[in-house]
Design an enzyme around this catalytic site. Sequence first.
Site, short mmCIF file in Angstrom:
data_model
loop_
_atom_site.label_atom_id
_atom_site.label_comp_id
_atom_site.label_asym_id
_atom_site.label_seq_id
_atom_site.Cartn_x
_atom_site.Cartn_y
_atom_site.Cartn_z
N ASP A 157 -1.58 -0.50 5.08
CA ASP A 157 -2.08 0.86 5.04
C ASP A 157 -1.54 1.65 6.24
O ASP A 157 -1.12 2.80 6.09
CB ASP A 157 -3.62 0.86 5.05
CG ASP A 157 -4.18 2.27 5.11
OD1 ASP A 157 -4.04 3.00 4.12
OD2 ASP A 157 -4.73 2.64 6.16
N GLU B 263 2.24 3.92 -4.18
CA GLU B 263 1.66 2.60 -4.46
C GLU B 263 2.64 1.77 -5.29
O GLU B 263 2.86 0.59 -5.01
CB GLU B 263 0.33 2.74 -5.21
CG GLU B 263 -0.78 3.40 -4.43
CD GLU B 263 -1.48 2.50 -3.43
OE1 GLU B 263 -1.07 1.32 -3.26
OE2 GLU B 263 -2.46 2.96 -2.82
N ASP C 27 0.84 -1.19 0.00
CA ASP C 27 0.00 0.00 0.00
C ASP C 27 0.88 1.24 0.00
O ASP C 27 2.03 1.21 0.45
CB ASP C 27 -0.94 0.02 1.21
CG ASP C 27 -2.16 0.92 1.00
OD1 ASP C 27 -2.37 1.38 -0.15
OD2 ASP C 27 -2.90 1.18 1.96
N GLY C 28 0.31 2.32 -0.50
CA GLY C 28 0.96 3.61 -0.50
C GLY C 28 0.01 4.64 0.08
O GLY C 28 -1.20 4.45 0.07
#
Length: 150
Positions: free
Chosen positions: A133, A47, A9-10
């Site tokens: 996240d 991402e 995740d980014g």
Amino acid sequence: MKKVAIYTDGACKGNPGPGGWGVLLKMGKHEKELSGGEDDTTNNRMEMTAVIKGLSALIEPCEVELYSDSKYVLDGITKWVEGWKRNGWKTASKKPVRNSDLWHELIDVAGRHEIEWHWVKGHSGHPENERVDKLASDEAEKVGIEDGED
């Protein structure tokens, strides 16, 4: 070949702004978390960086189940990239492909592995996605504080 699951995740505070990326690698009972950040970036770059860092962490070719909540990354690598290559790294509207530096890097690191790409809905309670996240968000927050954003 070893089998590995990678969750990525980014995150970005502002877009552009301070950003972070998070990765969880799982192989059997073994897990490893990776994370980092940049001070002036975009969500899409974070991402992509997460996926690149996750795949780059593998020291030998593997069978990879890769999970991301980014349609941009997944559609880019599975649908759009061949057209970009044919068109000299231009979009259908003849504009330069954004983040082409990272797309080239992703193509390179992905080519070493057999990858099944999976989309997961973000912020939907998926345990591993929630975990990466948090890693990404924490890094974005940390970079923002270091840069005097808060």
